[in-house]
Design a protein around this motif. Structure first.
Motif, PDB file in Angstrom:
ATOM      1  N   UNK A   1       1.239  -5.360 -13.026  1.00  0.00           N
ATOM      2  CA  UNK A   1       0.241  -4.942 -14.004  1.00  0.00           C
ATOM      3  C   UNK A   1       0.013  -3.433 -13.924  1.00  0.00           C
ATOM      4  N   UNK A   2      -0.655  -2.897 -14.905  1.00  0.00           N
ATOM      5  CA  UNK A   2      -1.101  -1.508 -14.839  1.00  0.00           C
ATOM      6  C   UNK A   2      -2.293  -1.420 -13.884  1.00  0.00           C
ATOM      7  N   UNK A   3      -2.657  -0.190 -13.497  1.00  0.00           N
ATOM      8  CA  UNK A   3      -3.760  -0.019 -12.557  1.00  0.00           C
ATOM      9  C   UNK A   3      -5.085  -0.459 -13.174  1.00  0.00           C
TER      10      UNK A   3
ATOM     11  N   UNK B   1      -1.490  -5.105  -9.540  1.00  0.00           N
ATOM     12  CA  UNK B   1      -1.317  -6.472  -9.053  1.00  0.00           C
ATOM     13  C   UNK B   1       0.108  -6.943  -9.303  1.00  0.00           C
ATOM     14  N   UNK B   2       0.656  -7.636  -8.316  1.00  0.00           N
ATOM     15  CA  UNK B   2       1.944  -8.292  -8.471  1.00  0.00           C
ATOM     16  C   UNK B   2       1.643  -9.746  -8.795  1.00  0.00           C
TER      17      UNK B   2
ATOM     18  N   UNK C   1      -1.682  -7.281  -3.937  1.00  0.00           N
ATOM     19  CA  UNK C   1      -2.404  -6.178  -4.565  1.00  0.00           C
ATOM     20  C   UNK C   1      -2.005  -4.882  -3.878  1.00  0.00           C
ATOM     21  N   UNK C   2      -1.704  -3.847  -4.681  1.00  0.00           N
ATOM     22  CA  UNK C   2      -1.316  -2.537  -4.162  1.00  0.00           C
ATOM     23  C   UNK C   2      -2.457  -1.562  -4.446  1.00  0.00           C
ATOM     24  N   UNK C   3      -3.177  -1.179  -3.408  1.00  0.00           N
ATOM     25  CA  UNK C   3      -4.382  -0.373  -3.545  1.00  0.00           C
ATOM     26  C   UNK C   3      -4.016   1.122  -3.467  1.00  0.00           C
ATOM     27  N   UNK C   4      -4.410   1.864  -4.495  1.00  0.00           N
ATOM     28  CA  UNK C   4      -4.073   3.292  -4.548  1.00  0.00           C
ATOM     29  C   UNK C   4      -5.264   4.211  -4.325  1.00  0.00           C
TER      30      UNK C   4
END
Length: 219
Positions: free
Chosen positions: A138-140, A201-202, A211-214
């Motif tokens: 997904x997008x951020x 999110x994957x 979840x990839x937290x930036x």
């Protein structure tokens, strides 16, 4: 056909090398709409491998425009060209996997494209490309999460998304701040309080798998 490639010297602390294909630059076709088609095709191949559906849709429109500018106005010919590009994308998936392998090891991101249109790949995209069945990235977006486990060296964590079910999922904090003492992530975990974050999110089979937290957002 012989092709001469000239590569500029990379800058210090940078993995970027700008390559100029001399033959392509001297061809009127590729210097115009053909060059646009080539750039859009490469970007489409990469975004398809990464499962980035929204960008795929946008790039497909750019491909249609570039093909029409080359003189192909017939809808059946246009459809055949797009089908060929789709097949090429599937065939080149192993090459895309090779391209994204350094992500998470020697680089945090990979930028592909032209000055007008670029595709930036990150660690989440690498995991999607490496998967046997590509999930959707997904997008951020903003999420409120509860962190229950965290490795400050790798950024790997276990989290629960507030408002979803209580099941914990895997997470990856790609924000460099995670390695700093008393950062917002470790502080929130120690205090057992929710934290608002920016993340991608994957998604696999309709559910968030990772979840990839930036970034951590102050509230």
């Amino acid at each position: 056909m012989a092709v001469r490639v000239v590569v500029g010297q990379p800058e210090a602390h940078c993995f970027e090398m700008v390559a100029y294909i001399e033959w392509a630059a001297n061809q009127p076709l590729l210097a115009g709409a053909g060059g646009t088609l080539l750039a859009a095709s490469v970007s489409y191949i990469i975004t398809k491998a990464a499962g980035r559906r929204e960008e795929m849709r946008q790039l497909r429109g750019a491909l249609e425009t570039a093909i029409k500018e080359l003189g192909s106005r017939d809808q059946s010919a246009l459809d055949r060209a797009l089908t060929t590009i789709d097949r090429m994308a599937d065939a080149l998936r192993p090459a895309v996997r090779q391209a994204v392998q350094p992500l998470g090891t020697t680089a945090n991101s990979l930028t592909v494209g032209t000055a007008e249109r670029t595709v930036v790949l990150n660690i989440a995209d690498r995991d999607a490309v490496m998967a046997d069945v590509p999930p959707e990235i997904t997008s951020e977006s903003d999420y409120i999460v509860r962190i229950t486990e965290l490795d400050m060296e790798t950024g790997n964590c276990r989290i629960a998304i507030i408002g979803e079910d209580d099941a914990r999922i895997a997470g990856k904090i790609v924000d460099p701040a995670v390695a700093v003492p008393n950062n917002p992530y470790v502080t929130a975990m120690a205090a057992c309080v929710p934290l608002r974050v920016r993340a991608k999110a994957l998604i696999r089979d309709g559910a968030i798998e990772r979840l990839y937290l930036s970034d951590a957002i102050n509230t």
